[in-house]
Design a protein around this motif. Sequence first.
Motif, mmCIF file in Angstrom:
data_model
loop_
_atom_site.group_PDB
_atom_site.id
_atom_site.type_symbol
_atom_site.label_atom_id
_atom_site.label_comp_id
_atom_site.label_asym_id
_atom_site.label_seq_id
_atom_site.Cartn_x
_atom_site.Cartn_y
_atom_site.Cartn_z
ATOM 1 N N ALA A 4 40.037 51.617 41.432
ATOM 2 C CA ALA A 4 38.844 52.021 40.340
ATOM 3 C C ALA A 4 38.204 50.524 39.953
ATOM 4 O O ALA A 4 36.956 50.788 39.767
ATOM 5 C CB ALA A 4 39.547 52.713 39.234
ATOM 6 N N LYS A 5 38.819 49.528 39.551
ATOM 7 C CA LYS A 5 38.015 48.454 39.228
ATOM 8 C C LYS A 5 37.263 47.854 40.300
ATOM 9 O O LYS A 5 35.918 47.328 39.867
ATOM 10 C CB LYS A 5 39.188 47.148 39.124
ATOM 11 C CG LYS A 5 38.663 45.938 38.376
ATOM 12 C CD LYS A 5 39.813 45.145 38.049
ATOM 13 C CE LYS A 5 40.523 44.805 39.235
ATOM 14 N NZ LYS A 5 41.571 43.780 39.169
ATOM 15 N N GLN A 6 37.509 47.783 41.432
ATOM 16 C CA GLN A 6 36.483 47.395 42.487
ATOM 17 C C GLN A 6 35.427 48.201 42.598
ATOM 18 O O GLN A 6 34.231 47.687 42.990
ATOM 19 C CB GLN A 6 37.336 47.143 43.762
ATOM 20 C CG GLN A 6 38.484 46.227 43.732
ATOM 21 C CD GLN A 6 39.336 46.055 45.175
ATOM 22 O OE1 GLN A 6 39.254 46.999 45.613
ATOM 23 N NE2 GLN A 6 39.967 44.912 45.451
ATOM 24 N N GLN A 7 35.741 49.486 42.481
ATOM 25 C CA GLN A 7 34.696 50.564 42.580
ATOM 26 C C GLN A 7 33.445 50.238 41.548
ATOM 27 O O GLN A 7 32.360 50.264 41.671
ATOM 28 C CB GLN A 7 34.958 51.949 42.563
ATOM 29 C CG GLN A 7 34.046 53.058 42.738
ATOM 30 C CD GLN A 7 34.460 54.319 42.564
ATOM 31 O OE1 GLN A 7 35.798 54.632 42.216
ATOM 32 N NE2 GLN A 7 33.744 55.428 43.000
ATOM 33 N N ALA A 480 50.339 41.371 30.951
ATOM 34 C CA ALA A 480 49.424 42.717 30.307
ATOM 35 C C ALA A 480 47.746 42.236 30.668
ATOM 36 O O ALA A 480 47.080 43.054 31.146
ATOM 37 C CB ALA A 480 49.456 42.892 29.096
ATOM 38 N N ALA A 481 47.517 41.044 30.511
ATOM 39 C CA ALA A 481 46.028 40.530 30.670
ATOM 40 C C ALA A 481 45.902 40.044 32.096
ATOM 41 O O ALA A 481 44.611 39.847 32.475
ATOM 42 C CB ALA A 481 45.770 39.273 29.909
ATOM 43 N N ALA A 482 46.938 39.779 32.872
ATOM 44 C CA ALA A 482 46.760 39.323 34.201
ATOM 45 C C ALA A 482 45.839 40.563 35.099
ATOM 46 O O ALA A 482 45.787 41.732 34.669
ATOM 47 C CB ALA A 482 47.796 39.076 34.916
ATOM 48 N N GLU A 483 45.069 40.173 36.331
ATOM 49 C CA GLU A 483 44.687 41.443 37.164
ATOM 50 C C GLU A 483 45.750 42.390 37.444
ATOM 51 O O GLU A 483 46.926 42.011 37.777
ATOM 52 C CB GLU A 483 44.216 40.577 38.180
ATOM 53 C CG GLU A 483 42.995 39.958 38.220
ATOM 54 C CD GLU A 483 41.991 39.839 39.067
ATOM 55 O OE1 GLU A 483 41.816 41.063 40.096
ATOM 56 O OE2 GLU A 483 41.025 38.969 39.392
ATOM 57 N N ASP A 484 45.515 43.464 37.294
ATOM 58 C CA ASP A 484 46.220 44.571 37.356
ATOM 59 C C ASP A 484 47.513 44.688 36.501
ATOM 60 O O ASP A 484 48.389 45.669 36.327
ATOM 61 C CB ASP A 484 47.194 44.565 38.727
ATOM 62 C CG ASP A 484 46.144 44.825 39.960
ATOM 63 O OD1 ASP A 484 45.257 45.426 39.880
ATOM 64 O OD2 ASP A 484 46.536 44.059 41.067
ATOM 65 N N GLY A 485 47.399 43.934 35.186
ATOM 66 C CA GLY A 485 48.150 44.241 34.032
ATOM 67 C C GLY A 485 47.534 45.513 33.401
ATOM 68 O O GLY A 485 46.228 45.770 33.411
ATOM 69 N N THR A 486 48.277 46.110 32.203
ATOM 70 C CA THR A 486 47.876 47.059 31.637
ATOM 71 C C THR A 486 46.635 46.849 31.027
ATOM 72 O O THR A 486 45.909 47.842 30.806
ATOM 73 C CB THR A 486 48.950 47.677 30.775
ATOM 74 O OG1 THR A 486 49.437 46.584 29.898
ATOM 75 C CG2 THR A 486 50.119 48.033 31.604
ATOM 76 N N THR A 489 43.546 46.607 33.406
ATOM 77 C CA THR A 489 43.044 47.836 33.971
ATOM 78 C C THR A 489 42.710 48.806 32.852
ATOM 79 O O THR A 489 41.832 49.782 33.241
ATOM 80 C CB THR A 489 44.444 48.635 34.695
ATOM 81 O OG1 THR A 489 45.437 48.463 33.788
ATOM 82 C CG2 THR A 489 44.810 47.726 35.693
ATOM 83 N N ASP A 490 43.194 48.898 31.553
ATOM 84 C CA ASP A 490 42.394 49.365 30.468
ATOM 85 C C ASP A 490 41.074 48.958 30.104
ATOM 86 O O ASP A 490 40.074 49.886 29.804
ATOM 87 C CB ASP A 490 43.266 49.449 29.241
ATOM 88 C CG ASP A 490 44.054 50.496 29.097
ATOM 89 O OD1 ASP A 490 44.426 51.297 29.925
ATOM 90 O OD2 ASP A 490 44.737 50.907 27.992
ATOM 91 N N LEU A 491 40.827 47.699 30.303
ATOM 92 C CA LEU A 491 39.284 47.192 30.405
ATOM 93 C C LEU A 491 38.405 47.905 31.401
ATOM 94 O O LEU A 491 37.386 48.371 31.288
ATOM 95 C CB LEU A 491 39.493 45.833 30.276
ATOM 96 C CG LEU A 491 37.906 45.475 30.277
ATOM 97 C CD1 LEU A 491 37.181 45.657 28.899
ATOM 98 C CD2 LEU A 491 37.916 43.734 30.485
ATOM 99 N N ALA A 492 38.841 47.968 32.588
ATOM 100 C CA ALA A 492 38.139 48.400 33.723
ATOM 101 C C ALA A 492 38.132 49.924 33.440
ATOM 102 O O ALA A 492 36.920 50.524 33.725
ATOM 103 C CB ALA A 492 38.929 48.160 34.993
#
Length: 515
Positions: A4-7, A480-486, A489-492
């Motif tokens: 979803a983030k990449q899209q 949580a802040a790392a890529e794929d952290g919660t 992913t919530d930001l994306a």
Amino acid sequence: MQAAKQQYRAQILQKKKKKMPLPHAVLITYPTAGQLNPMLQLAQLLHSQGFYITFVNTEFGYRQLLRGNASLDALFGRFNRSSFRFVSIPDGICESDLQGPGYLLNVWFSIVRNCPAALHELLLELNSSPDVPRLTCIITNFLVTFPRDVADRLGVPELVFWTTSACGLMASLHVRELVRRGYVPLKDESCLTNGYLDTAIDWIPGMKDIRLRDISSFIRTTDRDDFYLKEEMEEADYALKSQGLILNTFEGMEGEVLDALRGFFPRIYALGAIGSLIDQISGSAATTTPMRLGSWDEEEEEDRRCAEWLEAQQRGSVVYVSFGSITTLTRDELAEFAWGLAESGRPFLWVVRPGLVEGGIEALPGGLVEETKGRSLLVKWCHQGKVLSHPAIGVFLTHGGWNSMMESVARGVPMICWPGFADQYTNCRYACKHWGFGMEIEEEVRRGQVTEVVREALEGEKGEEMRKKAMEWKEKARRAAAEDGTSFTDLARLANDLTQLTTNTGIKQTKHTPS
């Protein structure tokens, strides 16, 4: 979530290539440092996701912004000027409003009187302007409760950025129920000291081992019509009617209460620790300069003094002391903290900002500087993120405001809490009882206890346990802040949801399941 983030990123890139309008978020903040700073950070996050940002401040807040960044050009150095702009609306606040203990109420009433009509006019103008993209959404600080009717008129969804902890919000949501059940208002003043505040409150969803004293300070009143009590309830009601809720927290820290909150809100985005998320996306630390309180040159000098002094201290030896941007102390309280720190024998860096106490830094007791010469540094301002990141810092003596707490968590620094206002009691309870990285100083501060707690925090068994817990929470915040952290992913997800908005469809009604 990765797909979803990449899209989403691909969609933004495609829009830029085709010169399609960017999604346009209008952020409206309350003009105090504790609200303005996290709203600036949220704006920075959305801007990094391809949003056009209009940051709306009151004239009072805008003056603070300029004063704290030397010039608008200096502030804009962090942003793309073509897609990030600052605007201000009149608030009627004058210098006389800012004097005395009641200044917070003066600011509030002036904003309520003067800002709504100006804000409505601005939003209508923005939405019809050919120079900016049409509005995608409005994000308000939870203390700004008057944009909703114009948002409805424009058909633009409104989200609320609630800058306390998730636990603090959940407690606020139940203040009205505390009134209904007869816990509040207090029967008389004796309830403040006779043990009544230790009454267990075991029915708030997602919150365990909570007492009445751990709820917002605004319940400590005998007046059912108390201004702060009524505002607490009205702000919670306002948030409940928003189309989305943004929080500066993360799943690993407040997952249980976040799950409970999802029963109250259609969608929640937990982006904490928000400073860590900015660092992750930007690739560097301390990218956001906090709101300053004095002149640029003076505080650059303070920043340099702090860095040089900390370099001369041993690792983990320093007590960093700061009570935030609005806490006030009496001269007696100041003296108790001062001599408690002095008698601890440990080095300390203390931010005595203008307004902390009547008389400012000159109100410190005579003889303190001589008594602590070589192991104390007193300043009016510092870059808190930089100070907390320094290896010399051993513990943070704080009021327990949520911004400070999340900064401390992100850097693995244990805390000594002295709460006194709003949600600080809730934060303190969780830091000490549930998260394990905090100790509390009693409300009636005594120098002996200050000395004892400081020594225990730096050298005792409890302090060792707190440091271990603080480092565990630092790692959880990092994940949580790392890529794929919660939080990442919530930001994306937030960015993706907002870009799907139209004036007719609103946000897709989807629930988020924590990974």
